[in-house]
Motif scaffolding. Structure first.
Motif, PDB file in Angstrom:
ATOM      1  N   LEU A 170       0.814  -1.536   0.209  1.00  0.00           N
ATOM      2  CA  LEU A 170       0.369   0.238  -0.160  1.00  0.00           C
ATOM      3  C   LEU A 170       0.693   1.110   0.176  1.00  0.00           C
ATOM      4  O   LEU A 170       1.365   1.277   0.474  1.00  0.00           O
ATOM      5  CB  LEU A 170      -1.289  -0.001   1.059  1.00  0.00           C
ATOM      6  CG  LEU A 170      -1.998  -1.226   1.156  1.00  0.00           C
ATOM      7  CD1 LEU A 170      -2.870  -0.856   2.184  1.00  0.00           C
ATOM      8  CD2 LEU A 170      -2.591  -0.966   0.225  1.00  0.00           C
ATOM      9  N   LEU A 171       0.769   2.116  -0.771  1.00  0.00           N
ATOM     10  CA  LEU A 171       0.818   3.373  -0.816  1.00  0.00           C
ATOM     11  C   LEU A 171       0.068   4.863  -0.978  1.00  0.00           C
ATOM     12  O   LEU A 171      -1.163   4.124  -1.579  1.00  0.00           O
ATOM     13  CB  LEU A 171       1.929   4.081  -1.942  1.00  0.00           C
ATOM     14  CG  LEU A 171       3.458   2.823  -2.233  1.00  0.00           C
ATOM     15  CD1 LEU A 171       4.128   3.327  -3.674  1.00  0.00           C
ATOM     16  CD2 LEU A 171       3.972   4.121  -1.331  1.00  0.00           C
ATOM     17  N   VAL A 172      -0.043   5.822  -0.510  1.00  0.00           N
ATOM     18  CA  VAL A 172      -0.444   6.934  -0.520  1.00  0.00           C
ATOM     19  C   VAL A 172      -0.237   7.912  -1.582  1.00  0.00           C
ATOM     20  O   VAL A 172       0.806   8.296  -1.161  1.00  0.00           O
ATOM     21  CB  VAL A 172      -0.689   7.711   0.778  1.00  0.00           C
ATOM     22  CG1 VAL A 172      -2.087   8.529   1.212  1.00  0.00           C
ATOM     23  CG2 VAL A 172      -1.270   6.418   1.786  1.00  0.00           C
ATOM     24  N   LEU A 173      -0.667   8.425  -1.877  1.00  0.00           N
ATOM     25  CA  LEU A 173      -0.713   9.821  -2.773  1.00  0.00           C
ATOM     26  C   LEU A 173      -1.739  10.615  -2.703  1.00  0.00           C
ATOM     27  O   LEU A 173      -2.732  10.338  -2.867  1.00  0.00           O
ATOM     28  CB  LEU A 173      -0.755   9.029  -4.653  1.00  0.00           C
ATOM     29  CG  LEU A 173       0.130   8.268  -4.863  1.00  0.00           C
ATOM     30  CD1 LEU A 173       0.087   6.916  -4.978  1.00  0.00           C
ATOM     31  CD2 LEU A 173       0.962   8.314  -6.638  1.00  0.00           C
ATOM     32  N   ALA A 174      -1.645  12.059  -2.410  1.00  0.00           N
ATOM     33  CA  ALA A 174      -2.213  12.763  -2.639  1.00  0.00           C
ATOM     34  C   ALA A 174      -2.041  13.386  -4.198  1.00  0.00           C
ATOM     35  O   ALA A 174      -1.345  13.509  -4.970  1.00  0.00           O
ATOM     36  CB  ALA A 174      -1.070  14.283  -2.494  1.00  0.00           C
ATOM     37  N   ARG A 175      -3.729  14.187  -3.996  1.00  0.00           N
ATOM     38  CA  ARG A 175      -4.014  14.793  -5.298  1.00  0.00           C
ATOM     39  C   ARG A 175      -4.047  16.032  -4.865  1.00  0.00           C
ATOM     40  O   ARG A 175      -4.650  17.189  -4.230  1.00  0.00           O
ATOM     41  CB  ARG A 175      -5.401  13.889  -5.475  1.00  0.00           C
ATOM     42  CG  ARG A 175      -5.385  13.246  -5.853  1.00  0.00           C
ATOM     43  CD  ARG A 175      -6.912  12.324  -5.900  1.00  0.00           C
ATOM     44  NE  ARG A 175      -7.424  13.743  -7.248  1.00  0.00           N
ATOM     45  CZ  ARG A 175      -7.818  12.945  -8.157  1.00  0.00           C
ATOM     46  NH1 ARG A 175      -9.090  12.632  -7.310  1.00  0.00           N
ATOM     47  NH2 ARG A 175      -8.543  13.803  -9.414  1.00  0.00           N
ATOM     48  N   GLY A 176      -2.669  16.891  -5.500  1.00  0.00           N
ATOM     49  CA  GLY A 176      -2.102  18.272  -5.320  1.00  0.00           C
ATOM     50  C   GLY A 176      -1.431  18.449  -4.550  1.00  0.00           C
ATOM     51  O   GLY A 176      -1.419  17.183  -3.334  1.00  0.00           O
ATOM     52  N   ALA A 177      -1.451  20.190  -4.463  1.00  0.00           N
ATOM     53  CA  ALA A 177       0.046  19.960  -4.017  1.00  0.00           C
ATOM     54  C   ALA A 177      -0.195  20.532  -1.967  1.00  0.00           C
ATOM     55  O   ALA A 177       1.065  19.924  -1.748  1.00  0.00           O
ATOM     56  CB  ALA A 177       0.993  21.390  -3.710  1.00  0.00           C
ATOM     57  N   GLU A 178      -1.839  21.301  -1.821  1.00  0.00           N
ATOM     58  CA  GLU A 178      -2.075  21.052  -0.726  1.00  0.00           C
ATOM     59  C   GLU A 178      -2.203  19.888  -0.272  1.00  0.00           C
ATOM     60  O   GLU A 178      -1.582  19.862   1.496  1.00  0.00           O
ATOM     61  CB  GLU A 178      -3.480  22.110  -1.131  1.00  0.00           C
ATOM     62  CG  GLU A 178      -3.738  22.379   0.643  1.00  0.00           C
ATOM     63  CD  GLU A 178      -2.937  23.207   1.528  1.00  0.00           C
ATOM     64  OE1 GLU A 178      -2.905  23.103   3.083  1.00  0.00           O
ATOM     65  OE2 GLU A 178      -1.668  23.535   1.250  1.00  0.00           O
ATOM     66  N   MET A 179      -2.976  18.484  -0.526  1.00  0.00           N
ATOM     67  CA  MET A 179      -3.510  17.967  -0.445  1.00  0.00           C
ATOM     68  C   MET A 179      -0.902  16.927   0.085  1.00  0.00           C
ATOM     69  O   MET A 179      -0.980  16.357   1.380  1.00  0.00           O
ATOM     70  CB  MET A 179      -3.429  16.599  -0.850  1.00  0.00           C
ATOM     71  CG  MET A 179      -5.110  17.070  -0.505  1.00  0.00           C
ATOM     72  SD  MET A 179      -6.063  16.732   1.118  1.00  0.00           S
ATOM     73  CE  MET A 179      -5.985  18.949   0.743  1.00  0.00           C
ATOM     74  N   HIS A 180      -1.122  17.236  -0.566  1.00  0.00           N
ATOM     75  CA  HIS A 180       0.658  16.537  -0.470  1.00  0.00           C
ATOM     76  C   HIS A 180       1.581  17.298   0.830  1.00  0.00           C
ATOM     77  O   HIS A 180       1.541  16.671   1.462  1.00  0.00           O
ATOM     78  CB  HIS A 180       1.496  17.132  -1.612  1.00  0.00           C
ATOM     79  CG  HIS A 180       2.792  16.754  -2.038  1.00  0.00           C
ATOM     80  ND1 HIS A 180       3.653  16.871  -1.677  1.00  0.00           N
ATOM     81  CD2 HIS A 180       3.349  15.178  -1.781  1.00  0.00           C
ATOM     82  CE1 HIS A 180       5.036  16.584  -1.348  1.00  0.00           C
ATOM     83  NE2 HIS A 180       4.805  15.316  -1.505  1.00  0.00           N
ATOM     84  N   ARG A 181       1.478  18.604   1.209  1.00  0.00           N
ATOM     85  CA  ARG A 181       1.865  19.201   2.137  1.00  0.00           C
ATOM     86  C   ARG A 181       1.273  18.349   2.990  1.00  0.00           C
ATOM     87  O   ARG A 181       2.066  18.172   4.729  1.00  0.00           O
ATOM     88  CB  ARG A 181       1.778  20.906   2.180  1.00  0.00           C
ATOM     89  CG  ARG A 181       2.041  21.456   3.371  1.00  0.00           C
ATOM     90  CD  ARG A 181       1.588  23.139   3.555  1.00  0.00           C
ATOM     91  NE  ARG A 181       0.930  22.778   3.636  1.00  0.00           N
ATOM     92  CZ  ARG A 181      -0.597  22.995   5.113  1.00  0.00           C
ATOM     93  NH1 ARG A 181       0.205  23.220   6.414  1.00  0.00           N
ATOM     94  NH2 ARG A 181      -1.917  22.981   4.851  1.00  0.00           N
ATOM     95  N   GLN A 182      -0.209  18.137   3.361  1.00  0.00           N
ATOM     96  CA  GLN A 182      -1.182  17.990   4.594  1.00  0.00           C
ATOM     97  C   GLN A 182      -0.455  16.504   5.360  1.00  0.00           C
ATOM     98  O   GLN A 182      -0.158  15.930   5.836  1.00  0.00           O
ATOM     99  CB  GLN A 182      -2.610  18.009   4.456  1.00  0.00           C
ATOM    100  CG  GLN A 182      -3.102  19.877   4.425  1.00  0.00           C
ATOM    101  CD  GLN A 182      -4.237  19.298   4.568  1.00  0.00           C
ATOM    102  OE1 GLN A 182      -5.114  19.079   5.653  1.00  0.00           O
ATOM    103  NE2 GLN A 182      -4.810  20.645   4.170  1.00  0.00           N
ATOM    104  N   LEU A 183      -0.708  15.576   3.968  1.00  0.00           N
ATOM    105  CA  LEU A 183      -0.333  13.863   3.756  1.00  0.00           C
ATOM    106  C   LEU A 183       1.293  13.931   4.606  1.00  0.00           C
ATOM    107  O   LEU A 183       1.656  13.016   5.216  1.00  0.00           O
ATOM    108  CB  LEU A 183      -1.078  13.802   3.026  1.00  0.00           C
ATOM    109  CG  LEU A 183      -2.070  12.917   2.908  1.00  0.00           C
ATOM    110  CD1 LEU A 183      -2.431  12.528   1.371  1.00  0.00           C
ATOM    111  CD2 LEU A 183      -2.807  11.972   3.405  1.00  0.00           C
TER     112      LEU A 183
END
Length: 225
Positions: free
Chosen positions: A75-88
Motif C-alpha cells: 500500500l502506497l498513499v498518493l496526494a492529489r495536488g500540492a496542498e494535500m501533499h503538504r498535509q499528508l
C-alpha cells in the motif's frame, strides 16, 4: 558477514495492467504497488516507469507522499495536488500514519514478539546498503510479531511495525537479528536470497485520519506470498 550483492540487472518493471486502486477521492489515492516497480522514476530513461507515473495517467494531479522499495509490494498513499501533499506529508513526518508489513524471514525468530531498537546509517562504501551503527546511526525502531513458523522451510512469517521510517529499516533490522528476509538481494546470503523469486516483504496495512474529513481510514491488502 554479508556476501557481495549480485551484479545490477536491467530494470524490468511488471507489465502495466492499470492501477490496483484500493481507494480514491478528491484528496488522495491508496494504491497497491506490485513488486518490481519503482515508486518514483529513477535515474536514466530506462527507469522512468514508476508507480507515480502510472498513477498520473488516470490522476494527473497525483503526487508521491512516501515510498516503498522497488522490490517491496503493498500500500502506497498518493496526494492529489500540492496542498494535500503538504498535509499528508505532515501526517507521515509526525508519525500519525500507522503502518504494518508482512514478511517471510529466514529461521525461527525467538522470542515470538519484541522490538528491534538499533540505529541505522548508509553504508557509504557499499551503498545502497544500510547498516547498524551506534556511533553515527539515526534512531530506528521496529516492533515485530511472529505469525507462524514453517519448520519444513525453516522460515518465519512475521508482522512488522516500523515506528521510524528509515531507508531499508525492516530489511536491515531483520538481517541484524540473523533472520534476513527471503529474496533480499542486498541483505540475505545467497541460499536465502535464492529461496524466493522476489523480496518477501509486503506493506499490508495503513491507517490514518483523513486530512479533510478527519475520518479514521484503514486499508489492508493480503500479502501475495
Amino acid at each position: 558477514m554479508l556476501s557481495a550483492p549480485p551484479p545490477p540487472v536491467a530494470y524490468t518493471p511488471p507489465p502495466d495492467t492499470g492501477l490496483d486502486l484500493v481507494y480514491a477521492d478528491g484528496a488522495l489515492l491508496v494504491v497497491n504497488k506490485p513488486a518490481g516497480l519503482l515508486s518514483v522514476p529513477g535515474r536514466g530513461e530506462d527507469k522512468l516507469d514508476s508507480l507515480v507515473e502510472r498513477a498520473k495517467k488516470d490522476f494527473p494531479d497525483a503526487l508521491i507522499v512516501h515510498r516503498l522499495d522497488m522490490d517491496t509490494s503493498g500500500l502506497l498513499v498518493l496526494a492529489r495536488g500540492a496542498e494535500m501533499h503538504r498535509q499528508l506529508s505532515i501526517l507521515f513526518q509526525s508519525r500519525k500514519v500507522h503502518k504494518r508489513y508482512e514478511a517471510v524471514a529466514a529461521g525461527h525468530i525467538v522470542p515470538a514478539a519484541g522490538k528491534i531498537d538499533q540505529p541505522l546509517v548508509l553504508d557509504w562504501p557499499n551503498r545502497p546498503r544500510h547498516i547498524v551503527d551506534h556511533a553515527t546511526g539515526k534512531p530506528s525502531l521496529t516492533r515485530y510479531r511472529v505469525l507462524g513458523y514453517d519448520a519444513g522451510h525453516d522460515t518465519s512469517r512475521v508482522e512488522l511495525e516500523p515506528i521510524t521510517g528509515r531507508t531499508h529499516q525492516l530489511r536491515v533490522h531483520l538481517q541484524y537479528l540473523g533472520h534476513p528476509i527471503l529474496g533480499d538481494t542486498l541483505y540475505a546470503p545467497p541460499e536465502r536470497r535464492d529461496q524466493a523469486p522476489r523480496l518477501l516483504l509486503h506493506a499490508r496495512e495503513l491507517a490514518f485520519r483523513h486530512p479533510i474529513t478527519f475520518e479514521e481510514m484503514h486499508f489492508e491488502t493480503k500479502a501475495p506470498f
